[in-house]
Design a protein around this motif. Structure first.
Motif, PDB file in Angstrom:
ATOM      1  N   THR A  63       0.827  -1.210   0.000  1.00  0.00           N
ATOM      2  CA  THR A  63       0.000   0.000   0.000  1.00  0.00           C
ATOM      3  C   THR A  63       0.859   1.256   0.000  1.00  0.00           C
ATOM      4  O   THR A  63       2.077   1.197   0.195  1.00  0.00           O
ATOM      5  CB  THR A  63      -0.937   0.031   1.226  1.00  0.00           C
ATOM      6  N   CYS A  65     -11.348   3.773  11.250  1.00  0.00           N
ATOM      7  CA  CYS A  65     -11.378   3.881   9.785  1.00  0.00           C
ATOM      8  C   CYS A  65     -12.723   4.411   9.308  1.00  0.00           C
ATOM      9  O   CYS A  65     -12.789   5.344   8.496  1.00  0.00           O
ATOM     10  CB  CYS A  65     -11.090   2.516   9.158  1.00  0.00           C
ATOM     11  N   VAL A 103     -13.313  -0.877   1.758  1.00  0.00           N
ATOM     12  CA  VAL A 103     -12.500  -1.099   2.954  1.00  0.00           C
ATOM     13  C   VAL A 103     -12.818  -2.481   3.500  1.00  0.00           C
ATOM     14  O   VAL A 103     -13.955  -2.944   3.433  1.00  0.00           O
ATOM     15  CB  VAL A 103     -12.746  -0.010   4.027  1.00  0.00           C
ATOM     16  N   THR A 131      -5.318  -5.654  -0.401  1.00  0.00           N
ATOM     17  CA  THR A 131      -4.891  -4.389  -1.003  1.00  0.00           C
ATOM     18  C   THR A 131      -4.060  -4.602  -2.264  1.00  0.00           C
ATOM     19  O   THR A 131      -3.861  -3.668  -3.039  1.00  0.00           O
ATOM     20  CB  THR A 131      -4.070  -3.584   0.018  1.00  0.00           C
ATOM     21  N   ASP A 182      -9.109  -0.866  -1.213  1.00  0.00           N
ATOM     22  CA  ASP A 182      -8.490   0.433  -0.957  1.00  0.00           C
ATOM     23  C   ASP A 182      -7.863   0.540   0.430  1.00  0.00           C
ATOM     24  O   ASP A 182      -6.837   1.199   0.595  1.00  0.00           O
ATOM     25  CB  ASP A 182      -9.530   1.541  -1.139  1.00  0.00           C
ATOM     26  N   VAL A 183      -8.484  -0.074   1.425  1.00  0.00           N
ATOM     27  CA  VAL A 183      -7.978  -0.012   2.796  1.00  0.00           C
ATOM     28  C   VAL A 183      -8.243  -1.351   3.487  1.00  0.00           C
ATOM     29  O   VAL A 183      -9.348  -1.907   3.370  1.00  0.00           O
ATOM     30  CB  VAL A 183      -8.657   1.118   3.612  1.00  0.00           C
ATOM     31  N   ILE A 210      -3.907  -0.033  10.033  1.00  0.00           N
ATOM     32  CA  ILE A 210      -4.760   0.323   8.900  1.00  0.00           C
ATOM     33  C   ILE A 210      -3.816   0.648   7.751  1.00  0.00           C
ATOM     34  O   ILE A 210      -2.915   1.477   7.906  1.00  0.00           O
ATOM     35  CB  ILE A 210      -5.654   1.535   9.201  1.00  0.00           C
ATOM     36  N   GLY A 237      -3.447   1.360   3.376  1.00  0.00           N
ATOM     37  CA  GLY A 237      -4.198   1.622   2.155  1.00  0.00           C
ATOM     38  C   GLY A 237      -3.701   2.825   1.387  1.00  0.00           C
ATOM     39  O   GLY A 237      -2.531   3.225   1.510  1.00  0.00           O
ATOM     40  N   ILE A 241      -5.759   7.127   4.112  1.00  0.00           N
ATOM     41  CA  ILE A 241      -5.052   6.970   5.385  1.00  0.00           C
ATOM     42  C   ILE A 241      -4.905   8.314   6.085  1.00  0.00           C
ATOM     43  O   ILE A 241      -5.024   8.419   7.315  1.00  0.00           O
ATOM     44  CB  ILE A 241      -3.673   6.323   5.164  1.00  0.00           C
TER      45      ILE A 241
END
Length: 406
Positions: free
Chosen positions: A72, A91, A194, A209, A214-215, A235, A237, A242
């Protein structure tokens, strides 16, 4: 059938899958090692800071290592996350605004997240004016692509997927399932996807990812902490997402520029380094438990010959008494608090009483051998983890002796 013979037969049948997971462990170990090398990790990165934590090189480099390992642009790795639910909530709060709509593509999220999304007058997303919708999975536990296509024609802001099974009777999603979903969704929507990646990290050669999610987010006392991380979550992404999430972790305009941890970061780094190996130990344990209990006539997941998208084995028992006896036997085979007998109790965040075996070095660490279940029909035990495959086998023998005796 004698217990030793039963386990031996199961292991022999699993030989081909075990060889595959040895390859997975080797591949992911090299990926993680390269993340350390490429970010020039050194002893100085283990040192803690205090106060504001300005220029905390250990924190900042750990973020970069995770971003590299998960393929990522950026990542947040923080001991400030209390658990996986807190990490996921951070998130969601970071990316959603009043009037937005969150859509789950994998049915109702895990129990503890439901209060975050739908709670009444508790500071939930609903309280802040965020709408929620869900697309239930098919009867076989797969994505309902027709329903997803229809729902994506309506307003939506953020798309959520739970990779692992939670307290449901299904397998975790494999990377190929996730890739198929992402390619399908992108025909109709560019909304961020996500994923709750808890229990799924390093079970395959790619992370979500790396196939378009995306996350991703998860807990450090599960797979990526390798059994050493004492707390925290991650987390990872896209950089712009982020950054928004970091403003929820601290405050807008500051994000990840502050945040100290005086205890130091060695266990977080070392845990990640061990994670590919430890995760595969847990996967082998899940496969073995499932194979053995199916031989005894119980229904269990994963099925014969199936790859795993997480580290969990689900075993369906006939009665609550059998379920409780199984969980108690796992506790009895634990290195910590083996003398304690767990009983069902009203655990915060759950609708039913829950029984949990967690004789772990890190409290509640489910990368260590543990088992839990809500006390409701069908009576399904969820067993996961195992820092070593050998410990999982010893515990399995104890479980079988108790279950078969009863």
């Amino acid at each position: 059938m004698k217990i030793d013979k039963l386990i031996k037969e199961a292991k022999e049948e699993l030989g081909e899958l075990f060889a595959y997971y040895d390859e997975v462990a080797l591949f992911n170990q090299e990926k993680v090692l390269n993340a350390f090398r490429n970010n020039r990790v050194a002893l100085r990165h283990f040192s803690g800071t205090n106060g504001y934590g300005y220029d905390d090189i250990g924190r900042d480099t750990l973020n970069k290592v995770y971003a590299s390992a998960f393929g990522t642009e950026d990542a947040i790795v923080s001991p400030s996350f209390a658990n996986g639910t807190h990490t996921i909530a951070t998130c969601l709060y970071g990316l959603l605004r009043p009037g937005d709509t969150l859509v789950s593509l994998s049915g109702m999220p895990y129990d503890t997240l439901q209060e975050v999304i739908l709670g009444e007058s508790n500071g939930s997303l609903k309280d802040y004016g965020v709408s929620f919708d869900k697309i239930d999975l098919t009867d076989k536990g797969g994505f309902d692509f027709d329903a997803i296509k229809e729902r994506l024609q309506k307003p939506h802001t953020l798309l959520f997927v739970q990779r692992s099974r939670g307290y449901s009777w299904r397998d975790a999603f494999l990377i190929e399932n996730i890739k198929e979903l992402v390619l399908f969704v992108r025909q109709f929507s560019d909304a961020p996807i996500v994923m709750d990646n808890c229990y799924g990290e390093f079970t395959q050669k790619q992370e979500p990812t790396e196939v378009g999610v995306d996350v991703v987010m998860g807990s450090l006392i599960k797979n990526p902490g390798g059994g050493l991380a004492p707390t925290g979550g991650y987390i990872a992404g896209k950089k712009d997402l982020i950054e928004k999430i970091s403003y929820r972790l601290t405050v807008p305009g500051i994000g990840m520029e502050v945040g100290s941890y005086e205890m130091g970061y060695r266990l977080f780094y070392q845990g990640l380094f061990l994670a590919p190996h430890v995760t595969v130990q847990a996967v082998k344990a899940a496969l073995t438990y499932s194979a053995v209990f199916r031989k005894l006539g119980y229904d269990a997941l994963p099925r014969s010959g199936q790859k795993c998208g997480d580290i969990i084995c689900s075993i369906k028992f006939d009665t609550a008494e059998q379920l409780i006896a199984f969980v108690q036997s796992v506790q009895g085979a634990s290195p910590i608090d083996s003398y304690v007998t767990p009983y069902p109790w009203d655990m915060p965040g759950y609708a039913h009483q829950v029984i949990m075996a967690a004789g772990t070095f890190v409290q509640g660490a489910s990368i260590e051998l543990s088992a839990d279940s809500p006390i409701k029909a069908p009576y399904i035990a969820y067993v996961q983890g195992g820092l070593t495959y050998e410990h999982a086998l010893i515990a399995l023998k104890d479980c079988l002796a108790r279950i078969c005796h009863n």
